[in-house]
Design a protein around this motif. Structure first.
Motif, PDB file in Angstrom:
ATOM      1  N   SER A 110       0.844  -1.426   0.013  1.00 22.03           N
ATOM      2  CA  SER A 110      -0.028  -0.054   0.066  1.00 22.03           C
ATOM      3  C   SER A 110       0.724   1.326  -0.081  1.00 22.03           C
ATOM      4  N   LEU A 111       1.897   1.154   0.104  1.00 17.45           N
ATOM      5  CA  LEU A 111       2.907   2.373   0.337  1.00 17.45           C
ATOM      6  C   LEU A 111       3.628   2.679  -1.054  1.00 17.45           C
ATOM      7  N   GLU A 112       3.023   2.053  -2.080  1.00 15.07           N
ATOM      8  CA  GLU A 112       3.455   2.401  -3.397  1.00 15.07           C
ATOM      9  C   GLU A 112       3.439   3.896  -3.988  1.00 15.07           C
ATOM     10  N   THR A 113       4.466   4.239  -4.469  1.00 15.77           N
ATOM     11  CA  THR A 113       4.656   5.692  -4.782  1.00 15.77           C
ATOM     12  C   THR A 113       4.513   5.881  -6.337  1.00 15.77           C
ATOM     13  N   ALA A 114       3.727   6.962  -6.580  1.00 15.23           N
ATOM     14  CA  ALA A 114       3.388   7.180  -8.079  1.00 15.23           C
ATOM     15  C   ALA A 114       4.488   7.540  -9.008  1.00 15.23           C
ATOM     16  N   ASP A 115       5.611   8.218  -8.295  1.00 13.60           N
ATOM     17  CA  ASP A 115       6.790   9.039  -9.106  1.00 13.60           C
ATOM     18  C   ASP A 115       7.791   8.125  -9.200  1.00 13.60           C
ATOM     19  N   LEU A 116       8.029   6.783  -8.248  1.00 16.08           N
ATOM     20  CA  LEU A 116       9.283   6.108  -8.260  1.00 16.08           C
ATOM     21  C   LEU A 116       8.913   4.612  -8.114  1.00 16.08           C
ATOM     22  N   PRO A 117       9.342   3.771  -8.658  1.00 15.42           N
ATOM     23  CA  PRO A 117       9.480   2.385  -8.870  1.00 15.42           C
ATOM     24  C   PRO A 117       9.831   1.756  -7.332  1.00 15.42           C
ATOM     25  N   ILE A 118       8.979   0.960  -6.795  1.00 16.13           N
ATOM     26  CA  ILE A 118       8.863   0.417  -5.568  1.00 16.13           C
ATOM     27  C   ILE A 118       9.449  -1.170  -5.535  1.00 16.13           C
ATOM     28  N   GLY A 119      10.233  -1.319  -4.736  1.00 19.52           N
ATOM     29  CA  GLY A 119      10.873  -2.542  -4.293  1.00 19.52           C
ATOM     30  C   GLY A 119      10.791  -2.863  -2.898  1.00 19.52           C
ATOM     31  N   PHE A 120      10.788  -4.190  -2.469  1.00 16.46           N
ATOM     32  CA  PHE A 120      10.793  -4.729  -1.236  1.00 16.46           C
ATOM     33  C   PHE A 120      11.880  -5.638  -0.792  1.00 16.46           C
ATOM     34  N   ALA A 121      12.365  -5.446   0.401  1.00 13.09           N
ATOM     35  CA  ALA A 121      13.289  -6.158   1.076  1.00 13.09           C
ATOM     36  C   ALA A 121      12.775  -6.753   2.389  1.00 13.09           C
ATOM     37  N   LEU A 122      12.782  -8.063   2.544  1.00 11.31           N
ATOM     38  CA  LEU A 122      12.241  -8.755   3.504  1.00 11.31           C
ATOM     39  C   LEU A 122      13.371  -9.389   4.382  1.00 11.31           C
ATOM     40  N   PHE A 123      13.229  -9.174   5.734  1.00 12.46           N
ATOM     41  CA  PHE A 123      14.223  -9.715   6.639  1.00 12.46           C
ATOM     42  C   PHE A 123      13.366 -10.637   7.816  1.00 12.46           C
ATOM     43  N   THR A 124      13.903 -11.947   7.373  1.00 16.64           N
ATOM     44  CA  THR A 124      13.021 -13.049   8.479  1.00 16.64           C
ATOM     45  C   THR A 124      14.034 -14.383   8.615  1.00 16.64           C
ATOM     46  N   ASP A 125      13.426 -15.119   9.550  1.00 15.90           N
ATOM     47  CA  ASP A 125      13.987 -16.193   9.787  1.00 15.90           C
ATOM     48  C   ASP A 125      13.253 -17.231   9.141  1.00 15.90           C
ATOM     49  N   GLY A 126      12.241 -17.087   8.160  1.00 16.15           N
ATOM     50  CA  GLY A 126      11.613 -17.965   7.612  1.00 16.15           C
ATOM     51  C   GLY A 126      10.368 -18.666   8.481  1.00 16.15           C
ATOM     52  N   GLY A 127       9.909 -19.764   8.330  1.00 17.56           N
ATOM     53  CA  GLY A 127       8.895 -20.242   8.884  1.00 17.56           C
ATOM     54  C   GLY A 127       7.331 -19.728   8.686  1.00 17.56           C
ATOM     55  N   LEU A 128       7.458 -19.375   7.340  1.00 20.08           N
ATOM     56  CA  LEU A 128       6.050 -18.630   7.139  1.00 20.08           C
ATOM     57  C   LEU A 128       5.258 -19.505   6.508  1.00 20.08           C
ATOM     58  N   THR A 129       3.894 -19.435   6.742  1.00 22.13           N
ATOM     59  CA  THR A 129       2.967 -20.436   6.037  1.00 22.13           C
ATOM     60  C   THR A 129       2.979 -20.417   4.612  1.00 22.13           C
ATOM     61  N   ALA A 130       2.036 -21.124   4.128  1.00 21.04           N
ATOM     62  CA  ALA A 130       1.846 -21.031   2.408  1.00 21.04           C
ATOM     63  C   ALA A 130       1.213 -19.837   1.961  1.00 21.04           C
TER      64      ALA A 130
END
Length: 684
Positions: free
Chosen positions: A177-197
């Protein structure tokens, strides 16, 4: 180097007039004359000047040519391509769930994740925008689209892990939801895993994932419960060894802060073992693992003993094995059985099992397949093998319960009264209806317990406990709560005093939102003269510290965007233009060959060019006054809000809209609603 506007090089055509001006300089030939005696003043004037001269080198010519070249380069918007690790707008999503407190990081996994995020920032361009999202029990946007790296560092350094399971999917929704109209957006996730499907599926394609953590050796109290039989109260503790090696584990049990047992048990690798200890009556029961491992939060478990206030329950109707077995396992209930139906005066709850409900029940009641109609629903025939297709997720009795596997042989055909609410139903077949009879609240179930598999389903004791507690104006007493759960609050419309594990307390009004359990410990609620204690423990899913790398879809566009990132060089070209413009003015001043007025105009033109270059360098923003303001209402529509909370929000929105006469467009998780200040209600 690349150029965003190659058409700017057309300005190089300005070289032609510059060279032309330096060649178009009339010059008269020098002729030696012995005397001017014979010159006549009346002779016709004849020009011997040559208008075009051969081009000769001069520093002024070089400066003016460089000015034209630099101006063309500036108009072409030069930039240097860079292979970056971040997007122009990068969202840092940091996992702050319970497992991130494990001591196999620097010193914890969260510290390692924080340092990885800081290292990513150190190698990024100064103009990069940053956002920070905490992926904890309650995801939160800490910083949004800022170039203030100090604010970003403060947000990262302020992160702290909880003892609950992180809602990573909601955190990723926030990040998108933080997408900006004037700049491309990218994401960096820092985690130890263990995520559900489901959580892995929510990770945006192309997200850079940094996985922290190395070891999985950990022991945890995975469950704890009180068992009461024949006047004896025992506590059953299940200890799980998440490591691969056998361990010897000391454990102690306390009741109301008094030590009652200490034992040492041996647990094989990747297995669990139960420990049953007889305990005296008491309210706050704790079990503690005494040896240190990677995670501290799951080394302590809590459960509430048998001192909770008992509800008195009248059960009228034929003998029912299912009900008797259920109530025998609920020591907090004082149950009285009767074969015939009678008013429930003096009881907290009355249960009428396949018998008529009295016209004046005398207590909140639960009717199971009543032979005759009630004020809540009319009985008209039967329905064969109805299938559960509707569950009212807002009703506390069935919220969160999976009833899809329940099989029903035959049920009554119920027609709900006008003000009755269907809580559970099939296709044109209400199965559980809520309403009132004789000024008492009640529930009507359409089928006998023997005609359904409901009593054999794991949800049956939970559902019955909720029914009794709801009708008895108290909350269901769960075995334990987990960090991140909603604290059960009685829906009596009265003020509720809440006590927290740290000893502090707060008073909640009926319109206040229901609090979230944020830390392990004993929580308490008090309404009038009735008090309840709740045991909150660390989320069990966080005890398995195995590091798992999430599977993320590749996004070639996102990778290309990083490789094609261009650092704008316009400011350096403009700075060179300004310096060269001053040099050119000084050179032209030394070779001045025009009149004072013409020189002043030339100087003014150079000054105007310098001002234009400064404006291009500073990029000023022109603001225009306006009486139009865009207002966005972000509304919590979760179940924890409750009906009073929704009503309070509706009143507040109506007042705000009536005062401002705005048009509001809301985005809901269930529907999109647009209304004017005089429109229909927003909360639907």
């Amino acid at each position: 180097m690349t150029f965003a506007n190659p058409w700017g090089f057309l300005a190089l055509l300005g070289i032609i007039p510059v060279i032309g001006l330096h060649m178009l300089r009339p010059r008269r030939p020098r002729v030696a004359m012995p005397s001017t005696l014979w010159w006549s003043g009346e002779a016709a004037t004849a020009s011997a000047a040559r208008p075009w001269q051969p081009l000769k080198f001069s520093w002024l010519l070089l400066a003016q040519l460089l000015l034209v070249v630099l101006l063309a380069v500036a108009l072409a918007r030069p930039g240097i391509p860079r292979d970056l690790e971040v997007s122009p707008h990068t969202v840092l999503i940091v996992d702050t769930s319970g497992s991130m407190a494990a001591l196999d990081g620097s010193p914890t996994r969260l510290d390692a994740a924080r340092q990885a995020a800081l290292d990513l920032m150190d190698g990024a361009p100064a103009e990069t925008r940053w956002s920070v999202v905490s992926a904890g029990v309650e995801p939160e946007v800490l910083v949004s689209a800022t170039t203030d790296t100090d604010a970003v560092r403060r947000a990262l350094n302020g992160l702290d892990s909880t003892a609950g399971a992180g809602d990573t999917a909601a955190a990723l929704d926030l990040a998108r939801s933080l997408e900006t109209a004037d700049l491309p957006i990218g994401f960096a996730l820092f985690t130890d895993g263990g995520l559900t499907a489901e959580q892995e599926a929510a990770i945006p394609a192309g997200t850079d994932v940094t996985v922290v953590g190395e070891r999985r050796t950990n022991r945890a109290i995975s469950s704890m419960s009180i068992e009461s039989t024949a006047g004896q109260q025992d506590v059953r503790v299940t200890i799980t060894n998440h490591g691969s090696e056998d361990v010897t584990q000391p454990i102690r049990v306390e009741v109301d802060d008094v030590l009652v047992a200490r034992q040492t048990i041996r647990i094989a690798g990747d297995s669990s073992r139960d420990l049953v200890v007889a305990i005296p009556p008491g309210e706050r029961v704790r079990a503690v693992l005494e040896s240190q491992d990677l995670l501290e939060a799951d080394d302590v478990a809590r459960v509430v003993g048998s001192t909770q206030p008992a509800l008195t329950v009248l059960v009228a109707g034929p003998e029912d094995t299912f009900l008797q077995a259920l109530f025998a396992a609920m020591p907090s209930l004082e149950v009285t059985y009767a074969e015939e139906a009678r008013p429930g005066d003096g009881f907290d709850v009355a249960i009428y099992n396949q018998v008529d409900v009295p016209d004046r029940p005398g207590a909140p009641f639960f009717a199971i397949a009543p032979p005759a109609s009630t004020d809540i629903a009319t009985v008209a025939g039967s329905v064969n093998q109805p299938i559960v297709t509707f569950v009212d997720g807002q009703d506390p009795i069935v919220a969160g319960l999976d009833l899809s596997d329940v099989v029903i042989g035959e049920a009554q055909a119920l027609t709900p009264a006008d003000k009755a609410v269907v809580v559970l139903g099939g296709v044109n077949a209400p199965l559980l209806v809520r309403g009132e009879q004789g000024d008492q609240p009640g529930l009507v179930l359409a089928m006998p317990l023997l005609s359904t598999t409901l009593p054999l389903d794991a949800v049956f004791p939970v559902m019955m406990g909720r029914i009794v507690s709801d009708l008895g104006s108290v909350v269901a007493q769960p075995a334990t709560l987990e960090v991140g759960d909603v604290l059960p609050i009685p829906t009596t419309g009265e003020q509720v005093s809440v006590s927290f594990p740290d000893g502090t307390a707060a008073v909640l009004n009926p319109d206040d939102p229901t609090p979230i359990v944020e830390s392990p410990g004993f929580w308490g609620t008090t309404v009038a003269d009735r008090s309840l204690t709740f045991a909150a423990n660390a989320a069990g899913a966080e005890s398995d510290l195995a590091v798992r790398t999430p599977v993320v879809d590749v996004a070639p566009a996102a990778e290309a965007q990083k490789r094609d990132t261009v650092t704008d060089q316009l400011k350096y070209v403009i700075a060179a233009l300004l310096v060269l413009l001053v040099v050119e003015w000084l050179l032209a001043r030394r070779r001045i060959g025009v009149g004072p007025r013409q020189w002043r105009w030339a100087t003014a033109l150079r000054a105007a060019i310098a001002v234009s270059l400064l404006l291009a360098l500073l990029v000023p923003t022109l603001t225009r006054p306006s009486d139009q303001v865009a207002t966005v209402f972000l509304i919590d529509d979760s179940d924890s809000l409750g009906t009073p909370g929704r009503q309070a929000i509706q009143v507040w929105l109506d007042e705000a809209l009536d005062a401002s006469h705005l048009m509001v467009s809301e985005r809901w998780s269930r529907s999109d609603v647009t209304r004017r200040s005089n429109g229909s209600p927003l909360l639907m």
